[in-house]
Design a protein around this motif. Structure first.
Motif, PDB file in Angstrom:
ATOM      1  N   LEU A 348       4.974  26.588   2.997  1.00  0.00           N
ATOM      2  CA  LEU A 348       5.254  25.691   4.119  1.00  0.00           C
ATOM      3  C   LEU A 348       4.726  26.246   5.438  1.00  0.00           C
ATOM      4  O   LEU A 348       4.039  25.548   6.188  1.00  0.00           O
ATOM      5  CB  LEU A 348       6.760  25.434   4.246  1.00  0.00           C
ATOM      6  CG  LEU A 348       7.409  24.560   3.176  1.00  0.00           C
ATOM      7  CD1 LEU A 348       8.924  24.622   3.291  1.00  0.00           C
ATOM      8  CD2 LEU A 348       6.938  23.118   3.283  1.00  0.00           C
ATOM      9  N   THR A 349       5.056  27.489   5.720  1.00  0.00           N
ATOM     10  CA  THR A 349       4.636  28.073   7.008  1.00  0.00           C
ATOM     11  C   THR A 349       3.155  28.430   7.010  1.00  0.00           C
ATOM     12  O   THR A 349       2.506  28.407   8.051  1.00  0.00           O
ATOM     13  CB  THR A 349       5.427  29.355   7.330  1.00  0.00           C
ATOM     14  OG1 THR A 349       5.170  30.334   6.298  1.00  0.00           O
ATOM     15  CG2 THR A 349       6.908  29.081   7.449  1.00  0.00           C
ATOM     16  N   GLY A 350       2.633  28.774   5.817  1.00  0.00           N
ATOM     17  CA  GLY A 350       1.257  29.257   5.731  1.00  0.00           C
ATOM     18  C   GLY A 350       1.149  30.753   5.928  1.00  0.00           C
ATOM     19  O   GLY A 350       0.059  31.313   5.891  1.00  0.00           O
ATOM     20  N   ILE A 351       2.294  31.418   6.141  1.00  0.00           N
ATOM     21  CA  ILE A 351       2.317  32.858   6.435  1.00  0.00           C
ATOM     22  C   ILE A 351       2.758  33.630   5.198  1.00  0.00           C
ATOM     23  O   ILE A 351       3.779  33.301   4.581  1.00  0.00           O
ATOM     24  CB  ILE A 351       3.307  33.173   7.576  1.00  0.00           C
ATOM     25  CG1 ILE A 351       2.974  32.371   8.835  1.00  0.00           C
ATOM     26  CG2 ILE A 351       3.337  34.661   7.891  1.00  0.00           C
ATOM     27  CD1 ILE A 351       4.084  32.408   9.878  1.00  0.00           C
ATOM     28  N   LEU A 352       2.021  34.657   4.836  1.00  0.00           N
ATOM     29  CA  LEU A 352       2.405  35.517   3.720  1.00  0.00           C
ATOM     30  C   LEU A 352       3.602  36.380   4.133  1.00  0.00           C
ATOM     31  O   LEU A 352       3.604  36.975   5.213  1.00  0.00           O
ATOM     32  CB  LEU A 352       1.223  36.416   3.332  1.00  0.00           C
ATOM     33  CG  LEU A 352       1.266  37.072   1.952  1.00  0.00           C
ATOM     34  CD1 LEU A 352       1.333  36.028   0.844  1.00  0.00           C
ATOM     35  CD2 LEU A 352       0.047  37.965   1.766  1.00  0.00           C
ATOM     36  N   GLY A 353       4.642  36.414   3.294  1.00  0.00           N
ATOM     37  CA  GLY A 353       5.829  37.215   3.616  1.00  0.00           C
ATOM     38  C   GLY A 353       6.609  36.677   4.802  1.00  0.00           C
ATOM     39  O   GLY A 353       7.177  37.443   5.583  1.00  0.00           O
TER      40      GLY A 353
END
Length: 388
Positions: A348-353
């Motif tokens: 959803l965010t596109g951010i890893l971790g």
């Protein structure tokens, strides 16, 4: 007067009208007069021979993330091939008898709404099978103001069917513009024609169209749910209800254990007046907390231009997580395209971790998400694809 791409093409009498057309559409795709696009085209002599439907099915009533089957359209009698089930793109057997692929599906302006990604798979199919693709464009219902685009940008290591390629969560483009942008940047090389809207400017939000609101899926039942969706969709990755199965879908946050009055007061303290928070209760009829009374916080937007849905949604999650260390949990979200449901927040965010962001001290968290949601580069990135 606002006219959609469908209204324009009905007036244009294009030279492909009698060619064999396969149409990707759903019931939410209507003319400005409220006629289903597929029916309006058939009634005007367009040679549609087969329909393709995205997530939620042709009738837009299918549950979120549930595979949809092929079938027959009760309105037109045409065969319907599902592009959200065993396949995500038209296959050779479906298109061999076709000359044109025609796309008319309304969007909500958020990266993780899957209709955009169905369009990209159709674009790739158009190239693969050497078919012309005509996109009947529609306005972005939460406006085309590029300064309101919000990140985070998708890191393509998190590529999925709720975000294949690098772009912010709130994109401020039309699907026609995104088709042109990705056709170029991803070198798809599809033969695309976008039939533009008429009478739309980028400053307009859906209520400004002066047309009835048409739900685009079971959970998007109001303009307010569209505007809050880029932020409150993050709740899918938690054990908080996003209001599905209630009249407050994507406009409220709830759980049986939520300190709703306290959360609402804290949100009102940090709001600059662009929104207010109200403690309510709801009992979901399906989805999370089915049949259980939930204490909830409903968000009401007062200033569309200054409201930042992604930033607000992230702050809501952080506040609730901080106030409820014993009850709050990250959760999986199984769907047809992600059966395990794992890493949903990253997708959803596109951010890893991305869960680690929410472990930061509050001040550091605000600094980090202010930077992450910053998307000013987007306007320059998409400049060549802008149609309006």
């Amino acid at each position: 007067m606002l006219q959609f791409g469908i209204d324009q093409v009905l007036q244009q009498n294009p030279n492909w009208k009698q060619l064999r057309i396969g149409m990707i559409t759903n019931e939410a795709a209507q003319t400005r007069d409220g006629i289903a696009s597929r029916k309006a085209l058939l009634d005007n002599g367009f040679n549609i021979t087969i329909l393709f439907s995205p997530e939620h099915g042709l009738d837009v009533t299918g549950a979120d993330g549930h595979a949809m089957s092929d079938g027959t359209d009760t309105l037109t009698g045409l065969p319907v091939i599902s592009l959200y089930g065993e396949r995500l793109a038209p296959e050779a057997e479906h298109v061999k008898e076709l000359d044109i692929l025609l796309f008319d599906v309304p969007d909500v302006g958020s990266r993780f709404y899957t209709y955009l990604w169905t369009l990209t798979h159709v674009m790739e199919g158009a190239t693969k099978f050497e078919k012309k693709l005509v996109v009947l464009d529609r306005p972005n219902p939460i406006s085309g103001i590029l300064e309101l685009a919000e990140g985070p940008f998708l890191d393509e290591v998190n590529s999925s069917f709720i975000g294949r390629w690098e772009m912010p969560i709130r994109h401020s483009l039309t699907l026609g513009e995104l088709a042109l942008y990705f056709n170029e940047t991803k070198k798809i090389a599809a033969n695309i024609d976008v039939i533009r809207c008429k009478g739309w400017n980028r400053e307009l939000f859906q209520p400004d169209w002066k047309l009835a609101f048409i739900p685009t899926s079971p959970a998007i039942q109001s303009f307010e749910s569209m505007l809050l969706y880029p932020g409150l969709c993050l709740l899918e990755a938690t054990n908080l209800s996003e209001g599905r199965g209630t009249p407050y879908s994507f406009t409220a946050i709830g759980a049986p254990w939520l300190q709703a009055e306290r959360v609402a007061a804290m949100l009102n303290d940090i709001s600059g007046g662009e929104f207010s928070a109200h403690a309510i209760t709801f009992t979901p009829e399906h989805s999370k907390f089915n049949g259980q009374l939930c204490k909830a916080v409903r968000l009401e937007i007062h200033d569309r231009i200054s409201f930042r849905p992604v930033l607000t949604g992230m702050i809501c999650v952080k506040l609730i997580k901080t106030l409820h260390p014993e009850q709050f949990e990250w959760d999986i979200y199984p769907t047809n395209v992600n059966p395990s449901g794992k890493n949903h927040l990253d997708k959803l965010t596109g951010i890893l971790g991305s869960e680690q962001l929410f472990d930061l001290p509050f001040a550091a968290f605000i600094t980090a998400i202010t930077k992450q949601t910053h998307a000013r580069a987007w306007k320059e990135m998409v400049q060549q694809a802008i149609l309006y």
